[in-house]
Structure formats: C-alpha cells, structure tokens
Scaffold this motif. Structure first.
Motif, PDB file in Angstrom:
ATOM      1  N   GLU A  51     -13.542  35.168 -15.193  1.00 21.54           N
ATOM      2  CA  GLU A  51     -13.436  33.859 -14.562  1.00 21.54           C
ATOM      3  C   GLU A  51     -14.093  33.916 -13.191  1.00 21.54           C
ATOM      4  O   GLU A  51     -14.266  34.985 -12.618  1.00 21.54           O
ATOM      5  CB  GLU A  51     -11.985  33.407 -14.448  1.00 21.54           C
ATOM      6  N   ALA A  52     -14.466  32.734 -12.699  1.00 23.47           N
ATOM      7  CA  ALA A  52     -15.138  32.683 -11.400  1.00 23.47           C
ATOM      8  C   ALA A  52     -14.948  31.306 -10.787  1.00 23.47           C
ATOM      9  O   ALA A  52     -14.797  30.310 -11.487  1.00 23.47           O
ATOM     10  CB  ALA A  52     -16.622  32.972 -11.567  1.00 23.47           C
ATOM     11  N   CYS A  53     -14.973  31.268  -9.454  1.00 19.07           N
ATOM     12  CA  CYS A  53     -14.972  29.985  -8.758  1.00 19.07           C
ATOM     13  C   CYS A  53     -16.424  29.655  -8.385  1.00 19.07           C
ATOM     14  O   CYS A  53     -17.303  30.500  -8.483  1.00 19.07           O
ATOM     15  CB  CYS A  53     -14.059  29.999  -7.540  1.00 19.07           C
ATOM     16  N   VAL A  54     -16.649  28.438  -7.972  1.00 22.89           N
ATOM     17  CA  VAL A  54     -18.005  27.991  -7.650  1.00 22.89           C
ATOM     18  C   VAL A  54     -18.649  28.888  -6.600  1.00 22.89           C
ATOM     19  O   VAL A  54     -19.828  29.219  -6.701  1.00 22.89           O
ATOM     20  CB  VAL A  54     -17.998  26.516  -7.179  1.00 22.89           C
ATOM     21  N   CYS A  55     -17.876  29.315  -5.619  1.00 21.32           N
ATOM     22  CA  CYS A  55     -18.441  30.168  -4.562  1.00 21.32           C
ATOM     23  C   CYS A  55     -18.954  31.491  -5.117  1.00 21.32           C
ATOM     24  O   CYS A  55     -19.872  32.093  -4.550  1.00 21.32           O
ATOM     25  CB  CYS A  55     -17.425  30.403  -3.461  1.00 21.32           C
ATOM     26  N   SER A  64     -27.783  21.463  -5.120  1.00 21.07           N
ATOM     27  CA  SER A  64     -26.680  21.146  -4.209  1.00 21.07           C
ATOM     28  C   SER A  64     -25.330  21.402  -4.883  1.00 21.07           C
ATOM     29  O   SER A  64     -25.222  21.458  -6.115  1.00 21.07           O
ATOM     30  CB  SER A  64     -26.772  19.689  -3.774  1.00 21.07           C
ATOM     31  N   GLN A  65     -24.291  21.493  -4.071  1.00 23.46           N
ATOM     32  CA  GLN A  65     -22.945  21.724  -4.590  1.00 23.46           C
ATOM     33  C   GLN A  65     -22.510  20.589  -5.517  1.00 23.46           C
ATOM     34  O   GLN A  65     -21.927  20.860  -6.567  1.00 23.46           O
ATOM     35  CB  GLN A  65     -21.957  21.926  -3.434  1.00 23.46           C
ATOM     36  N   PRO A  66     -22.776  19.311  -5.205  1.00 27.95           N
ATOM     37  CA  PRO A  66     -22.410  18.255  -6.153  1.00 27.95           C
ATOM     38  C   PRO A  66     -23.134  18.392  -7.501  1.00 27.95           C
ATOM     39  O   PRO A  66     -22.559  18.098  -8.550  1.00 27.95           O
ATOM     40  CB  PRO A  66     -22.824  16.966  -5.437  1.00 27.95           C
ATOM     41  N   VAL A  68     -24.088  21.292  -8.834  1.00 28.58           N
ATOM     42  CA  VAL A  68     -23.400  22.396  -9.518  1.00 28.58           C
ATOM     43  C   VAL A  68     -22.118  21.867 -10.159  1.00 28.58           C
ATOM     44  O   VAL A  68     -21.836  22.156 -11.328  1.00 28.58           O
ATOM     45  CB  VAL A  68     -23.088  23.556  -8.550  1.00 28.58           C
ATOM     46  N   SER A  69     -21.357  21.078  -9.434  1.00 27.67           N
ATOM     47  CA  SER A  69     -20.118  20.500  -9.967  1.00 27.67           C
ATOM     48  C   SER A  69     -20.396  19.642 -11.192  1.00 27.67           C
ATOM     49  O   SER A  69     -19.649  19.687 -12.178  1.00 27.67           O
ATOM     50  CB  SER A  69     -19.403  19.672  -8.905  1.00 27.67           C
ATOM     51  N   HIS A  70     -21.462  18.851 -11.147  1.00 26.88           N
ATOM     52  CA  HIS A  70     -21.838  18.031 -12.303  1.00 26.88           C
ATOM     53  C   HIS A  70     -22.132  18.910 -13.514  1.00 26.88           C
ATOM     54  O   HIS A  70     -21.654  18.648 -14.624  1.00 26.88           O
ATOM     55  CB  HIS A  70     -23.062  17.162 -11.977  1.00 26.88           C
ATOM     56  N   HIS A  71     -22.915  19.964 -13.319  1.00 31.91           N
ATOM     57  CA  HIS A  71     -23.263  20.849 -14.432  1.00 31.91           C
ATOM     58  C   HIS A  71     -22.021  21.539 -15.000  1.00 31.91           C
ATOM     59  O   HIS A  71     -21.890  21.685 -16.226  1.00 31.91           O
ATOM     60  CB  HIS A  71     -24.295  21.886 -13.994  1.00 31.91           C
ATOM     61  N   LEU A  72     -21.114  21.946 -14.150  1.00 34.99           N
ATOM     62  CA  LEU A  72     -19.879  22.559 -14.622  1.00 34.99           C
ATOM     63  C   LEU A  72     -19.035  21.567 -15.413  1.00 34.99           C
ATOM     64  O   LEU A  72     -18.419  21.927 -16.419  1.00 34.99           O
ATOM     65  CB  LEU A  72     -19.089  23.143 -13.454  1.00 34.99           C
ATOM     66  N   LYS A  73     -19.039  20.311 -15.008  1.00 38.47           N
ATOM     67  CA  LYS A  73     -18.320  19.269 -15.748  1.00 38.47           C
ATOM     68  C   LYS A  73     -18.926  19.088 -17.129  1.00 38.47           C
ATOM     69  O   LYS A  73     -18.204  18.950 -18.127  1.00 38.47           O
ATOM     70  CB  LYS A  73     -18.330  17.952 -14.980  1.00 38.47           C
ATOM     71  N   VAL A  74     -20.240  19.086 -17.224  1.00 31.47           N
ATOM     72  CA  VAL A  74     -20.905  18.966 -18.532  1.00 31.47           C
ATOM     73  C   VAL A  74     -20.492  20.122 -19.435  1.00 31.47           C
ATOM     74  O   VAL A  74     -20.188  19.927 -20.622  1.00 31.47           O
ATOM     75  CB  VAL A  74     -22.444  18.898 -18.366  1.00 31.47           C
ATOM     76  N   LEU A  75     -20.467  21.335 -18.889  1.00 29.93           N
ATOM     77  CA  LEU A  75     -20.063  22.504 -19.677  1.00 29.93           C
ATOM     78  C   LEU A  75     -18.592  22.410 -20.101  1.00 29.93           C
ATOM     79  O   LEU A  75     -18.243  22.769 -21.231  1.00 29.93           O
ATOM     80  CB  LEU A  75     -20.319  23.785 -18.882  1.00 29.93           C
ATOM     81  N   ARG A  76     -17.738  21.898 -19.220  1.00 27.93           N
ATOM     82  CA  ARG A  76     -16.324  21.696 -19.583  1.00 27.93           C
ATOM     83  C   ARG A  76     -16.191  20.648 -20.672  1.00 27.93           C
ATOM     84  O   ARG A  76     -15.466  20.835 -21.648  1.00 27.93           O
ATOM     85  CB  ARG A  76     -15.512  21.257 -18.358  1.00 27.93           C
TER      86      ARG A  76
END
Length: 118
Positions: A51-55, A64-66, A68-76
């Motif tokens: 497991e890992a956090c965004v950092c 950008s961080q937003p 990255v968050s969008h891409h992680l949401k797509v994967l979720r």
C-alpha cells in the motif's frame, strides 16, 4: 472486476467472454491504458507493504496533485484499487482479485496458442 460481474474472467482462448464480463474487463483495461495511471498502479503494486499514499507514489510523475487524484479515482472506480483515509493521508492498495482477473484474461498457455496457430 467487481465481485458481481461473472466472478472470474475465463482465459481468452478458453471460451468467449460474456457481455457483462467483457464490459467489466474493458473498463479495467481502459483504466490501465493511460500511461500515468499505469505508472501509479505499478508504483502502488510494487510499494513495500502493498500500500502507498500519494506522497509515496507521485514523485517523478510530471502532473499536478489534482491530476494524480483524478487518475487514482479512475483506478478505484475500475475496481483496481482500494483506498483508506488515515488522518490527513489516503492510502491506496491494489485489489488482488483485479490482478487475477487480468491475468486470467491474458493467460495464453502455449498449448492453446499452438492449437490456434496450427
């Protein structure tokens, strides 16, 4: 793939995919088809502890961080990752069943492949 979608995808050469299984697998493959998402997924899968956090994973990825968050949401949303908030950090982990389904789809054993090309 989600648990309600045909349990396990049959090997590609074993039998044709059902429509629901094909829809779910296409969603999964589409999520992984983006280079940034594939790198993020790989970074999480290979991170110590599973497991890992965004950092932990966003270094070296030039978005950008937003984004990255969008891409992680797509994967979720595709069922490839789980997430858990701990204080101000969100930790991501790969869903093992999703990896098994992808592996089952592309698991082309040599004998079956030889039979197709013969």
């Amino acid at each position: 793939m989600t648990a309600d979608a045909c349990c396990v995808t049959p090997p590609l050469l074993g039998e044709p995919l059902s429509e629901p299984a094909a829809v779910e697998m296409a969603k999964t493959l589409k999520a992984l088809a983006d280079p940034v998402r594939l790198r993020l997924f790989s970074a999480i899968a290979s991170h110590s502890g599973g497991e890992a956090c965004v950092c932990d994973i966003s270094g070296g990825i030039d978005v950008s961080q937003p984004t990255v968050s969008h891409h992680l949401k797509v994967l979720r949303d595709a069922g490839l990752l789980t997430s858990e908030r701990r204080a101000s950090w969100v930790y991501y982990a790969v869903v093992p069943e999703a990896l098994q389904d992808i592996s089952a789809l592309v698991n082309l054993n040599t004998a079956a492949l030889a039979g197709v090309t013969a």
